[in-house]
Enzyme design. Sequence first.
Site, PDB file in Angstrom:
ATOM      1  N   HIS A   1     139.096  41.559  32.423  1.00 31.10           N
ATOM      2  CA  HIS A   1     139.234  42.293  31.395  1.00 31.10           C
ATOM      3  C   HIS A   1     140.453  43.380  31.498  1.00 31.10           C
ATOM      4  O   HIS A   1     140.420  43.890  32.703  1.00 31.10           O
ATOM      5  CB  HIS A   1     137.719  43.024  31.390  1.00 31.10           C
ATOM      6  CG  HIS A   1     137.601  44.081  30.190  1.00 31.10           C
ATOM      7  ND1 HIS A   1     137.612  43.643  28.996  1.00 31.10           N
ATOM      8  CD2 HIS A   1     137.980  45.485  30.128  1.00 31.10           C
ATOM      9  CE1 HIS A   1     137.442  44.633  28.153  1.00 31.10           C
ATOM     10  NE2 HIS A   1     137.636  45.807  28.752  1.00 31.10           N
TER      11      HIS A   1
ATOM     12  N   GLY B   1     146.934  31.712  27.021  1.00 26.97           N
ATOM     13  CA  GLY B   1     146.675  31.017  28.522  1.00 26.97           C
ATOM     14  C   GLY B   1     147.735  31.402  29.335  1.00 26.97           C
ATOM     15  O   GLY B   1     147.876  30.597  30.191  1.00 26.97           O
ATOM     16  N   SER B   2     148.206  32.896  29.167  1.00 28.09           N
ATOM     17  CA  SER B   2     149.171  32.976  30.394  1.00 28.09           C
ATOM     18  C   SER B   2     148.262  33.320  31.692  1.00 28.09           C
ATOM     19  O   SER B   2     148.950  32.995  32.924  1.00 28.09           O
ATOM     20  CB  SER B   2     149.801  34.370  30.040  1.00 28.09           C
ATOM     21  OG  SER B   2     148.791  35.427  30.086  1.00 28.09           O
ATOM     22  N   ASN B   3     146.966  33.453  31.765  1.00 28.90           N
ATOM     23  CA  ASN B   3     146.443  33.592  32.959  1.00 28.90           C
ATOM     24  C   ASN B   3     146.079  32.275  33.616  1.00 28.90           C
ATOM     25  O   ASN B   3     146.090  32.077  35.029  1.00 28.90           O
ATOM     26  CB  ASN B   3     145.037  34.450  32.600  1.00 28.90           C
ATOM     27  CG  ASN B   3     145.231  36.011  32.653  1.00 28.90           C
ATOM     28  OD1 ASN B   3     145.466  36.283  33.775  1.00 28.90           O
ATOM     29  ND2 ASN B   3     145.066  36.659  31.808  1.00 28.90           N
TER      30      ASN B   3
ATOM     31  N   MET C   1     137.217  34.717  23.787  1.00 30.95           N
ATOM     32  CA  MET C   1     136.590  35.703  23.244  1.00 30.95           C
ATOM     33  C   MET C   1     135.083  35.486  22.479  1.00 30.95           C
ATOM     34  O   MET C   1     134.651  35.819  21.298  1.00 30.95           O
ATOM     35  CB  MET C   1     137.478  35.798  21.870  1.00 30.95           C
ATOM     36  CG  MET C   1     139.072  36.165  22.253  1.00 30.95           C
ATOM     37  SD  MET C   1     139.203  37.794  23.280  1.00 30.95           S
ATOM     38  CE  MET C   1     138.927  38.852  21.982  1.00 30.95           C
ATOM     39  N   ARG C   2     134.444  34.934  23.515  1.00 34.96           N
ATOM     40  CA  ARG C   2     132.889  34.502  23.155  1.00 34.96           C
ATOM     41  C   ARG C   2     132.139  35.140  24.134  1.00 34.96           C
ATOM     42  O   ARG C   2     132.485  35.095  25.615  1.00 34.96           O
ATOM     43  CB  ARG C   2     132.424  33.069  23.031  1.00 34.96           C
ATOM     44  CG  ARG C   2     133.657  32.312  21.809  1.00 34.96           C
ATOM     45  CD  ARG C   2     132.863  32.202  20.532  1.00 34.96           C
ATOM     46  NE  ARG C   2     133.751  31.700  19.608  1.00 34.96           N
ATOM     47  CZ  ARG C   2     133.302  31.695  18.423  1.00 34.96           C
ATOM     48  NH1 ARG C   2     132.214  32.156  18.107  1.00 34.96           N
ATOM     49  NH2 ARG C   2     134.314  31.314  17.485  1.00 34.96           N
TER      50      ARG C   2
ATOM     51  N   VAL D   1     129.049  34.645  26.463  1.00 32.71           N
ATOM     52  CA  VAL D   1     128.254  33.722  26.924  1.00 32.71           C
ATOM     53  C   VAL D   1     126.836  33.974  27.159  1.00 32.71           C
ATOM     54  O   VAL D   1     126.737  35.350  27.765  1.00 32.71           O
ATOM     55  CB  VAL D   1     128.750  32.677  28.199  1.00 32.71           C
ATOM     56  CG1 VAL D   1     130.210  32.262  27.475  1.00 32.71           C
ATOM     57  CG2 VAL D   1     129.376  33.691  29.364  1.00 32.71           C
TER      58      VAL D   1
ATOM     59  N   ASN E   1     135.335  36.647  34.797  1.00 30.01           N
ATOM     60  CA  ASN E   1     136.031  37.193  33.867  1.00 30.01           C
ATOM     61  C   ASN E   1     137.202  38.150  34.081  1.00 30.01           C
ATOM     62  O   ASN E   1     136.913  38.940  35.207  1.00 30.01           O
ATOM     63  CB  ASN E   1     135.148  37.764  32.702  1.00 30.01           C
ATOM     64  CG  ASN E   1     135.943  38.061  31.282  1.00 30.01           C
ATOM     65  OD1 ASN E   1     136.633  37.580  30.681  1.00 30.01           O
ATOM     66  ND2 ASN E   1     135.521  39.356  30.911  1.00 30.01           N
TER      67      ASN E   1
HETATM   68  C1  GRF Z   1     143.831  39.019  28.798  1.00 28.49           C
HETATM   69  O1  GRF Z   1     144.684  40.174  28.595  1.00 28.49           O
HETATM   70  C2  GRF Z   1     142.354  39.401  29.202  1.00 28.49           C
HETATM   71  O2  GRF Z   1     142.431  40.438  30.059  1.00 28.49           O
HETATM   72  C3  GRF Z   1     141.597  39.196  28.020  1.00 28.49           C
HETATM   73  O3  GRF Z   1     142.409  38.444  27.314  1.00 28.49           O
HETATM   74  C4  GRF Z   1     143.816  38.186  27.526  1.00 28.49           C
HETATM   75  C5  GRF Z   1     144.077  36.803  27.770  1.00 28.49           C
HETATM   76  O4  GRF Z   1     145.553  36.484  27.779  1.00 28.49           O
HETATM   77  N1  GRF Z   1     140.170  39.048  28.390  1.00 28.49           N
HETATM   78  P1  GRF Z   1     145.941  34.803  28.356  1.00 28.49           P
HETATM   79  O5  GRF Z   1     145.304  34.082  27.119  1.00 28.49           O
HETATM   80  O6  GRF Z   1     145.365  34.620  29.666  1.00 28.49           O
HETATM   81  O7  GRF Z   1     147.241  35.201  28.226  1.00 28.49           O
END
Ligand code: GRF
Length: 191
Positions: free
Chosen positions: A110, A11-13, A91-92, A94, A108
């Site tokens: 990527h 969940g760093s994003n 990781m699914r 949709v 999303n």
């Molecule tokens: C990120 O590197 C994103 O590009 C990919 O999954 C990772 C998610 O990281 N789709 P986080 O859970 O937000 O740290």
Amino acid sequence: MRLGILGSGKGSNLGAILRAIQAGELDATVVVAISDVPGAGILDLASDAGIPTHTLVEPRYKSRLSAEVEAELVSVLQAAEVDLVVLAGYMRVVKAPLLEAFPRRVINIHPSLLPDFRGREAWRQALEAGVEKTGCTVHYVDAGVDTGEILAQAEVPLIPGDTPESLHARIQAAEHHLYPSVIRQLAKENR
Ligand code: GRF
């Protein structure tokens, strides 16, 4: 703008989005966080921030969702009156039920410069291909895998001695700037 976040990992994003909101740089509210992985870091992060969480486990498939689970996902997002569905390491794949409920409202991030290196571990694919630069892409989600219309990209150069881990860490740092800034732009257009 009311954001619904979907993630499977640390969940760093989500953390970067919350920091941007906190700093007054992003006029949005995270109203729900949903994961398919019980105990995922993203759920702890959301709970600590006082955000309602849901765990919707998919018992049958590895990378997609059964019709029942996807319907439940849609109803949780609708009940939370989400304006924008933000996939952050979800990781699914949709499909139509979600995409039709939120037309041009699912995005999303990527970890590559799409259309290069779709799919899993895109940073490793880039390293193995020996490219000079890679990066990250924010895109609308469509029915394909990492194929939707591109909203924005940030470049990350490869440096000598890069490992998959070092490259992924630099790409993630770029993601943490790019994702909040794209959401900020969409929030402005949504007003
Ligand atoms: C990120 O590197 C994103 O590009 C990919 O999954 C990772 C998610 O990281 N789709 P986080 O859970 O937000 O740290």
